[in-house]
Structures are given as C-alpha cells and as structure tokens.
Design an enzyme around this catalytic site. Structure first.
Site, PDB file in Angstrom:
ATOM      1  N   GLY A  29       0.828  -1.196   0.000  1.00  0.00           N
ATOM      2  CA  GLY A  29       0.000   0.000   0.000  1.00  0.00           C
ATOM      3  C   GLY A  29       0.862   1.244   0.000  1.00  0.00           C
ATOM      4  O   GLY A  29       2.053   1.188   0.320  1.00  0.00           O
ATOM      5  N   CYS A  79       5.293  -6.031   1.719  1.00  0.00           N
ATOM      6  CA  CYS A  79       5.607  -4.603   1.713  1.00  0.00           C
ATOM      7  C   CYS A  79       4.871  -3.894   2.854  1.00  0.00           C
ATOM      8  O   CYS A  79       5.251  -4.032   4.003  1.00  0.00           O
ATOM      9  CB  CYS A  79       5.294  -3.998   0.346  1.00  0.00           C
ATOM     10  SG  CYS A  79       6.081  -2.382   0.086  1.00  0.00           S
ATOM     11  N   TYR A  80       3.816  -3.134   2.583  1.00  0.00           N
ATOM     12  CA  TYR A  80       3.062  -2.474   3.654  1.00  0.00           C
ATOM     13  C   TYR A  80       2.527  -3.503   4.649  1.00  0.00           C
ATOM     14  O   TYR A  80       2.531  -3.276   5.860  1.00  0.00           O
ATOM     15  CB  TYR A  80       1.913  -1.655   3.058  1.00  0.00           C
ATOM     16  CG  TYR A  80       1.047  -0.966   4.087  1.00  0.00           C
ATOM     17  CD1 TYR A  80       1.416   0.268   4.617  1.00  0.00           C
ATOM     18  CD2 TYR A  80      -0.153  -1.543   4.519  1.00  0.00           C
ATOM     19  CE1 TYR A  80       0.620   0.905   5.562  1.00  0.00           C
ATOM     20  CE2 TYR A  80      -0.951  -0.912   5.456  1.00  0.00           C
ATOM     21  CZ  TYR A  80      -0.566   0.311   5.974  1.00  0.00           C
ATOM     22  OH  TYR A  80      -1.349   0.936   6.915  1.00  0.00           O
ATOM     23  N   HIS A 123       8.342  -7.399  -3.387  1.00  0.00           N
ATOM     24  CA  HIS A 123       7.103  -7.821  -4.053  1.00  0.00           C
ATOM     25  C   HIS A 123       7.343  -9.141  -4.805  1.00  0.00           C
ATOM     26  O   HIS A 123       7.771  -9.131  -5.965  1.00  0.00           O
ATOM     27  CB  HIS A 123       6.618  -6.745  -5.022  1.00  0.00           C
ATOM     28  CG  HIS A 123       6.055  -5.542  -4.335  1.00  0.00           C
ATOM     29  ND1 HIS A 123       4.750  -5.468  -3.918  1.00  0.00           N
ATOM     30  CD2 HIS A 123       6.642  -4.373  -3.962  1.00  0.00           C
ATOM     31  CE1 HIS A 123       4.537  -4.298  -3.328  1.00  0.00           C
ATOM     32  NE2 HIS A 123       5.672  -3.621  -3.335  1.00  0.00           N
ATOM     33  N   GLU A 146       5.218 -11.030  -6.041  1.00  0.00           N
ATOM     34  CA  GLU A 146       4.193 -11.269  -7.049  1.00  0.00           C
ATOM     35  C   GLU A 146       4.557 -10.768  -8.431  1.00  0.00           C
ATOM     36  O   GLU A 146       4.013 -11.249  -9.433  1.00  0.00           O
ATOM     37  CB  GLU A 146       2.866 -10.635  -6.612  1.00  0.00           C
ATOM     38  CG  GLU A 146       2.838  -9.115  -6.588  1.00  0.00           C
ATOM     39  CD  GLU A 146       3.306  -8.512  -5.278  1.00  0.00           C
ATOM     40  OE1 GLU A 146       2.955  -7.359  -4.991  1.00  0.00           O
ATOM     41  OE2 GLU A 146       4.046  -9.206  -4.534  1.00  0.00           O
ATOM     42  N   SER A 191     -20.145  -9.634 -28.870  1.00  0.00           N
ATOM     43  CA  SER A 191     -19.358  -8.590 -29.516  1.00  0.00           C
ATOM     44  C   SER A 191     -18.339  -9.151 -30.490  1.00  0.00           C
ATOM     45  O   SER A 191     -17.740  -8.422 -31.266  1.00  0.00           O
ATOM     46  CB  SER A 191     -18.616  -7.775 -28.453  1.00  0.00           C
ATOM     47  OG  SER A 191     -17.644  -8.587 -27.811  1.00  0.00           O
ATOM     48  N   GLY A 247     -15.738 -10.648 -29.210  1.00  0.00           N
ATOM     49  CA  GLY A 247     -14.556 -10.716 -28.368  1.00  0.00           C
ATOM     50  C   GLY A 247     -14.465 -12.016 -27.586  1.00  0.00           C
ATOM     51  O   GLY A 247     -15.382 -12.842 -27.592  1.00  0.00           O
ATOM     52  N   ASP A 289     -14.376 -12.635 -24.216  1.00  0.00           N
ATOM     53  CA  ASP A 289     -15.187 -12.836 -23.026  1.00  0.00           C
ATOM     54  C   ASP A 289     -16.626 -13.229 -23.354  1.00  0.00           C
ATOM     55  O   ASP A 289     -17.149 -14.211 -22.818  1.00  0.00           O
ATOM     56  CB  ASP A 289     -15.176 -11.573 -22.157  1.00  0.00           C
ATOM     57  CG  ASP A 289     -13.765 -11.110 -21.850  1.00  0.00           C
ATOM     58  OD1 ASP A 289     -12.882 -11.973 -21.720  1.00  0.00           O
ATOM     59  OD2 ASP A 289     -13.538  -9.897 -21.764  1.00  0.00           O
ATOM     60  N   LYS A 334      -8.582 -12.571 -17.477  1.00  0.00           N
ATOM     61  CA  LYS A 334      -8.646 -12.795 -18.925  1.00  0.00           C
ATOM     62  C   LYS A 334      -7.953 -14.092 -19.339  1.00  0.00           C
ATOM     63  O   LYS A 334      -8.492 -14.859 -20.142  1.00  0.00           O
ATOM     64  CB  LYS A 334      -8.022 -11.606 -19.665  1.00  0.00           C
ATOM     65  CG  LYS A 334      -7.907 -11.763 -21.173  1.00  0.00           C
ATOM     66  CD  LYS A 334      -9.225 -11.565 -21.872  1.00  0.00           C
ATOM     67  CE  LYS A 334      -9.537 -10.101 -21.975  1.00  0.00           C
ATOM     68  NZ  LYS A 334     -10.750  -9.848 -22.809  1.00  0.00           N
TER      69      LYS A 334
END
Length: 506
Positions: free
Chosen positions: A54, A81-82, A162, A164, A216, A218, A220, A362
């Site tokens: 954060g 971190c935070y 971090h 991640e 659409s 796309g 999704d 996604k």
C-alpha cells in the site's frame, strides 16, 4: 466456491498481480477490501490471509490497518511490503522512514539457502519505510544491505519486496512457502474453473428461464455464450450480435462463421448506418463512446422486442478485475465506459444480470475457452475496444476514414501473422490521425493522412511496453501500407509505454 487464499487490499498497485500469481501456481485466490469483517473471513474459511502492499506509512494516523494478532489467530498470515511493515509494527517491532529509499530491482541476501535457491536473489522493491527492529518471535531469513527483508514466525511470514511481480526472481517460492505453512494444496485449474462456473450457472438459472446474451465477437462474450450453450437446454439461450459498422475488415463475417462453428443460437443485426449517422461530425472521444453505448442499447432493445420472447437473464462477460475495482481501498472505481458489458441494458429491460466469469481473469477465461474448444483465432485475438474503430480514428468518423483504417489495419495484422509476430504481441493496431502531410507518390504531390502504428506487450493491459520491432519489419510494413492503401502517405510508430500513455489513443 473452491477454497483458497484471501488477499486484503491496502491499496497496492500490485494487488491484482498477487491474485494472478497465486492462481497461476494453482491456488485459488480472492481479493477483499482490507476492512472485511472477521465474520466474513470466517465464512470464506481461506487457507491463509495475505496482506497487500500500500502507499501509506503504518505510523500515519489515517493509514489503513487491521489487528494483526486477531487475524493471526484466525489463519496464517503473509505480509507483503506495507503488510510486512504492519506485521512488524503491531507485534513489537519498529518501522521507520529510511534514508535509503528502495525502488525497482534490488539484491536480497539470504542467511541460508531458502527452498534450495541461491543465497543471492534479485527482487523488486517499492518502499520508503523499513523495519529497523524485528520482534523476537520472528527469525530474519534474508536482508538487503540496509534492512531485514524476509521474516518468519510459526504463523506469519513477511517480505519487504514484491514476490508477485515478474521482475522478482523466484518470487513463487515465497507463495509456495506460505502455502506449506497453511497446508494448502494446488487445485485451481481449467477443469475446476469450468466445474465451478457450471455449478454457479445452474444455481442461478432455473428450469424454463431464458437467457439473453449480447455478443461482440470478443473473447469474453464468446466464451460466456459457448459455456451457456453447453450448460443450458437449447431453448434457454438466445444470442444477439450487433454489427455496428465499426469493426475491422471482414470481422463481422469471420465472427459469425465462428459462432456457426460453435453452433450458437445467434441472430445478427446490421446497424452500420444507424451508428455512422449518429457519429456524423462528432470528434470528441467521450461523446463518441456515449453515442455508441446509447445506440447499442437502442438497437439491441429493438431486436429483443422483435424476438417476442420473455427473457429472465442478461448474460455479460464481466471479469474479476471489474469486480475488484468496486471493493478496493480507494472505493468505487472510475466510471466504466458506457459500451462495456452492455451498460444500461439491465435497468431498461428489467433483466437480472448473469456474470458466469466474474471471478476469472482474462487468461483464465482463455483457458476455459480452450476447454470448450472455442476457435483459436477468436480466443487468442488481440483485445479490441468496445467502441471499435471509432476511437482509432482521431477526428470525424465516416465511411471514407473507416475504409482507409480497415485496409491499413488488415495489412498490418496480416504482416504480423505472416512473420509469426502476432502471438508475441499483446495488442497491435493502427490509428488514423487528424493530420495530413505532403508526400510524393508516382511523381505526383500528395496531401494525405498520417497513420500511427501501435504494438505493445502486456499480460493484462494494466501496464504495457511498446514492442521493439526489428527495423526491417517496420520498413516493410510502412512500404506495404503506403503502397496498398490509398489515402495514406506517412507512417509513424508509437514508442510510448503505459504509463504514461494508455494503450488506445482515445
């Protein structure tokens, strides 16, 4: 819901990345606001709780905080971190502002080998406060040249860096270590995702209820429609594809062919003239978006009335990042663009909203699509904005400009595919600029349009970097476009990352 990890969001720009990284490793993860109640945590029954990074300092009066000792009694904790600093601060240690602010790649020195790795590790840091005193119940496992960076107790693990982010070497080992502390087993994969979604849909849509799905073209919406077609009875699903006239070259035909291959019940509406007339003379990008969103609602609503069928549900391709924004530390997210997720339809049409992939990212939707055998060209095509080519024409949208942009885009994308570059690039497209320049073609003077090429690498669109083409590719693409597309005599290439720019120009 599959059991997993709970991430408490304290405002880090990387919170979503934590969830993605865990899921990539096979551990389901869910993000909640940092102030979620203890009762809600108990209901979720996570393996463990992760405290995100954060932007604030733990000793600031208004900084977000949780009772670490209370949380630690519930489940094992991982502080990043935070979250690491809050862990130290509340368990008897000391956190102070450091004269050595650490941003970007730094070197971590392990006291002894951690999970078989090297004693030296390059990691990604972004902080100004450091732990200057670690509580006695914690063991310091690693440090930088200035401060402790990895600490561990029986129920808590804290890291100042971090793990991640992609830039941190062996960051996954921190998550595996924490998973072992929590006695968690990886079980999140395409099969479990598909089963989870199927159960969710069956629990929502009752016998005899009908579902309307706006397509659409796309990734999704196509995956959602294919999934519902597989789960529901044949007469329960109806899809509608609106051709706005703002799609790429031959895209409407290609999309309908793909839907036919998937045996989806789809009706197509050709509304090209409606959209072009509504956009006539409009140059402001936000006005374009609003007009397109409103016209989509009108066209879609009219077609649904013509179907003369009573629908109970409207299926949408809402993804987890959209959901996360509404529960973040910063409150509600910025306004979702009006064309996204068929905005406005539920209120107007009195339908309940069905969002089968609302807890997926996604890349996870693509994995589901693979399981459902969605055609590769649809599943792995580059992202395309809801307003279509209207926001890739900087200026007035008309049939002439659309034709020029479509032809240029086709040349660009075909070249990428011919040279096996398409899959290396997250998104590539052309932008027609409201600028004309003098040129010479066929020994004659021209005064034609300028075209910008854009190609970026990314994983989720949150950040992106421009694709570093070999110069011969840019030379060849430029020559092909100026030779084959009448109306363009100058090509530029966008070499701006996100941030500071966005991926699309409008």
């Amino acid at each position: 819901m599959v059991r997993g990890f709970l991430i408490l969001d304290f405002g880090s720009q990387y919170t979503q990345v934590i969830a993605r990284r865990l899921r990539d490793l096979g551990y389901y993860s869910e993000i909640s606001a940092y102030d979620i109640s203890v009762d809600e945590i108990k209901k979720k029954n996570p393996f463990g709780i992760i405290l995100s990074g954060g932007p604030q300092s733990v000793y600031d009066e208004n900084s977000p905080r949780r009772d670490i000792l209370e949380l630690g009694k519930l489940k094992p904790l991982l502080g990043i971190c935070y979250g690491f600093q809050m862990m130290v601060h509340q368990t008897g240690g000391k956190v102070e502002t450091s004269p050595y602010r650490e941003y970007g790649r730094k070197v971590l020195n392990w006291k002894k080998k951690f999970r078989g790795g090297d004693l030296i590790q390059k990691v990604w840091m972004s902080h100004g406060d450091v732990a200057t005193h670690v509580p006695p119940e914690f063991q310091v496992l690693a440090e930088t040249s200035h401060h402790p960076a990895v600490i561990q107790s029986d129920r808590m693990l804290g890291v100042q860096f971090h793990p991640e982010v992609f830039h941190s070497e062996r960051g996954e080992e921190i998550f595996h270590e924490f998973a072992e502390m929590c006695q968690a087993q990886p079980q999140w994969n395409a099969n479990s995702m598909l089963e989870e979604i199927s159960q969710f849909v069956r629990s929502q849509v009752k016998e005899g209820e009908k579902v309307l799905c706006a397509l659409s073209g796309g990734v999704d919406s196509t995956v959602v429609a294919t999934l519902l077609h597989k789960i529901l009875k044949p007469d329960q699903l109806q899809c509608v594809f609106v051709d706005t006239g703002l799609l790429r070259d031959r895209e409407a035909e290609e999309v309908m062919a793909a839907y036919s291959e998937l045996h989806l019940p789809v009706v197509k509406v050709d509304a090209s003239e409606v959209f072009l007339n509504a956009l006539s003379g409009v140059t402001d990008p936000e006005r374009k978006r609003k007009i397109i969103g409103q016209k989509f609602i009108e066209v879609f609503d009219q077609k649904v009335k013509e179907l003369k069928t009573h629908f109970t549900w409207l299926a949408q391709g809402t993804l987890y990042p959209d959901v996360i924004e509404s529960v973040s530390l910063h409150g509600t997210s910025v306004t979702i663009k009006s064309h996204h997720n068929v905005g406005g339809l539920p209120e107007k049409m009195h339908l309940k909203v069905l969002e089968p992939v609302r807890f997926l990212f996604k890349d996870e939707v693509r994995k589901i699509g693979d399981e459902l055998q969605v055609p590769h060209p649809i599943l792995y095509r580059h992202p395309f904005p809801g307003p279509g080519l209207a926001i890739r024409i900087l200026g007035a949208v008309n049939s002439e400009n659309l034709e020029i942009l479509r032809k240029a885009d086709r040349v660009f994308i075909d070249y990428l595919k011919e040279n096996n570059l398409y899959s290396e690039i997250w998104q590539a497209f052309c932008v027609l600029l409201p600028v004309q320049s003098v040129g010479v073609q066929g020994d004659s003077r021209t005064y034609d349009s300028v075209l910008a090429l854009r190609a970026v690498t990314s994983r989720d669109g949150m950040t992106a970097d421009w694709y570093d083409f070999d110069l011969h590719h840019l030379r060849e693409v430029s020559a092909r476009i100026t030779n084959q597309v009448k109306g363009i005599n100058r090509i530029t290439y966008d070499v701006t990352s996100k941030p500071p720019a966005t991926i699309e120009w409008e």
